[in-house]
Design a protein around this motif. Structure first.
Motif, mmCIF file in Angstrom:
data_model
loop_
_atom_site.group_PDB
_atom_site.id
_atom_site.type_symbol
_atom_site.label_atom_id
_atom_site.label_comp_id
_atom_site.label_asym_id
_atom_site.label_seq_id
_atom_site.Cartn_x
_atom_site.Cartn_y
_atom_site.Cartn_z
ATOM 1 N N GLU A 40 6.476 2.175 -14.079
ATOM 2 C CA GLU A 40 7.726 1.608 -13.575
ATOM 3 C C GLU A 40 7.874 1.868 -12.083
ATOM 4 O O GLU A 40 8.244 0.979 -11.307
ATOM 5 N N VAL A 56 9.384 6.056 -3.964
ATOM 6 C CA VAL A 56 9.669 4.645 -3.687
ATOM 7 C C VAL A 56 10.267 4.488 -2.291
ATOM 8 O O VAL A 56 9.874 3.589 -1.529
ATOM 9 N N ALA A 83 8.675 2.519 1.054
ATOM 10 C CA ALA A 83 9.407 1.523 1.842
ATOM 11 C C ALA A 83 9.255 1.749 3.344
ATOM 12 O O ALA A 83 9.468 0.816 4.137
ATOM 13 N N VAL A 114 5.406 -1.440 -5.285
ATOM 14 C CA VAL A 114 4.857 -2.741 -4.875
ATOM 15 C C VAL A 114 5.958 -3.594 -4.246
ATOM 16 O O VAL A 114 5.756 -4.229 -3.202
ATOM 17 N N GLU A 115 7.139 -3.583 -4.841
ATOM 18 C CA GLU A 115 8.265 -4.358 -4.315
ATOM 19 C C GLU A 115 8.789 -3.765 -3.009
ATOM 20 O O GLU A 115 9.230 -4.498 -2.124
ATOM 21 N N ALA A 116 8.758 -2.445 -2.897
ATOM 22 C CA ALA A 116 9.359 -1.768 -1.738
ATOM 23 C C ALA A 116 8.502 -1.828 -0.489
ATOM 24 O O ALA A 116 9.024 -1.606 0.619
ATOM 25 N N PRO A 166 6.159 -4.439 0.979
ATOM 26 C CA PRO A 166 5.441 -5.709 1.140
ATOM 27 C C PRO A 166 4.415 -5.616 2.267
ATOM 28 O O PRO A 166 4.684 -5.050 3.329
ATOM 29 N N ALA A 180 5.411 -0.250 -9.981
ATOM 30 C CA ALA A 180 5.928 -1.609 -9.788
ATOM 31 C C ALA A 180 7.014 -1.627 -8.719
ATOM 32 O O ALA A 180 7.083 -2.555 -7.892
ATOM 33 N N ALA A 181 7.865 -0.619 -8.704
ATOM 34 C CA ALA A 181 8.921 -0.542 -7.692
ATOM 35 C C ALA A 181 8.329 -0.338 -6.303
ATOM 36 O O ALA A 181 8.849 -0.875 -5.308
ATOM 37 N N GLY A 220 1.184 -4.710 -11.021
ATOM 38 C CA GLY A 220 1.068 -5.403 -9.744
ATOM 39 C C GLY A 220 0.300 -4.673 -8.669
ATOM 40 O O GLY A 220 0.342 -5.082 -7.497
#
Length: 259
Positions: free
Chosen positions: A167, A139, A143, A173-175, A177, A170-171, A199
């Motif tokens: 899990e 993750v 980023a 995808v958020e980390a 953008p 999904a993290a 996602g």
């Protein structure tokens, strides 16, 4: 009002025949490599040309050897040259990556490979391959990617198979953008609902099966892959698996809501 963006279907192939199977059964693009049983290696320029002629967008894996993703300067220089070669042969994008010995992303190497891709006189996509799944913190590694300007990342979420890494996917995808997170690694069509719910922007399958051996004489082992006569063969793309994966994604489109 437009509906949700439907994740793309990418099929890993090793031949023009595999690319035609992918095209004819609903894939959006292919990733081309050789040595699928070794995790994938850089294909020849002639093979890239032949697969590009099939008509689907071709992402080309650039990996100069099997094994770990810690590369020395000579290997990085070789892969930068391979990046330029496969793009000149018709690739729409390249799939690259490198790690440091402590499990971090080798950002200098990745930036050099990405820069080689952008030497082209046309837009070229750059994907970070599954080296991220062997990194110390997938993750945190994800980023880093927006600042490097990468197009997407191919990942199982650091798990043995993507269906087990939901899990963390999904993290990621958020980390990251602006970076397309593509789920890949042991994916089966039945995994697609859960993966899209996490996602991800795309789903990647090898959709492979062993080819029937066509030898007509005695068999002797010729390398590490030759454990037996039955196993000493190559992989081909299974049209039924590609079609089923395409149907699963199409079903998501029809429902127009999360799984």
């Amino acid at each position: 009002m437009s509906g949700p963006v439907v994740p793309a279907l990418e099929i890993a192939v090793t031949s023009p025949a595999g690319a035609r199977v992918a095209r004819d059964n609903g894939a959006d693009r292919v990733e081309l490599c050789t040595g699928l049983e070794l995790g994938g290696l850089t294909p020849s320029a002639a093979l890239v040309e032949a697969v590009a002629a099939v008509g689907l967008p071709v992402q080309v894996l650039v990996r100069c050897r099997p094994g770990d993703f810690v590369h020395d300067a000579e290997e990085i220089a070789l892969m930068a040259a391979e990046v330029r070669s496969v793009i000149a042969s018709g690739a729409c994008g390249v799939v690259v990556g490198a790690l440091s010995a402590d499990g971090g992303l080798d950002t200098e190497a990745v930036m050099r490979l990405a820069a080689a891709a952008r030497d082209a006189d046309r837009p070229v996509e750059v994907t970070l391959h599954r080296a991220i799944d062997l990194s110390a913190d997938p993750v945190a590694t994800a980023a880093l990617l927006p600042a490097l300007g990468l197009t997407r990342v191919l990942t199982s979420g650091g798990a043995p198979a993507a269906g087990q890494g939901l899990e963390r996917l999904a993290a990621m995808v958020e980390a990251a953008p602006g970076v397309q997170v593509m789920a890949g690694g042991g994916v089966r069509p039945s995994d697609i609902p859960a993966l899209t719910a996490a996602g991800v922007a795309a789903v990647h399958l090898s959709a492979k099966r062993r080819a029937e051996p066509r030898r007509g004489a005695a068999w002797v082992p010729l390398g590490a892959a030759g454990a037996s006569a039955d196993e000493d063969t190559h992989f081909v793309t299974d049209p039924a698996v590609v079609a089923e994966a395409s149907r699963m994604l199409a079903a998501r489109t029809a429902v127009r809501q999360p799984w």
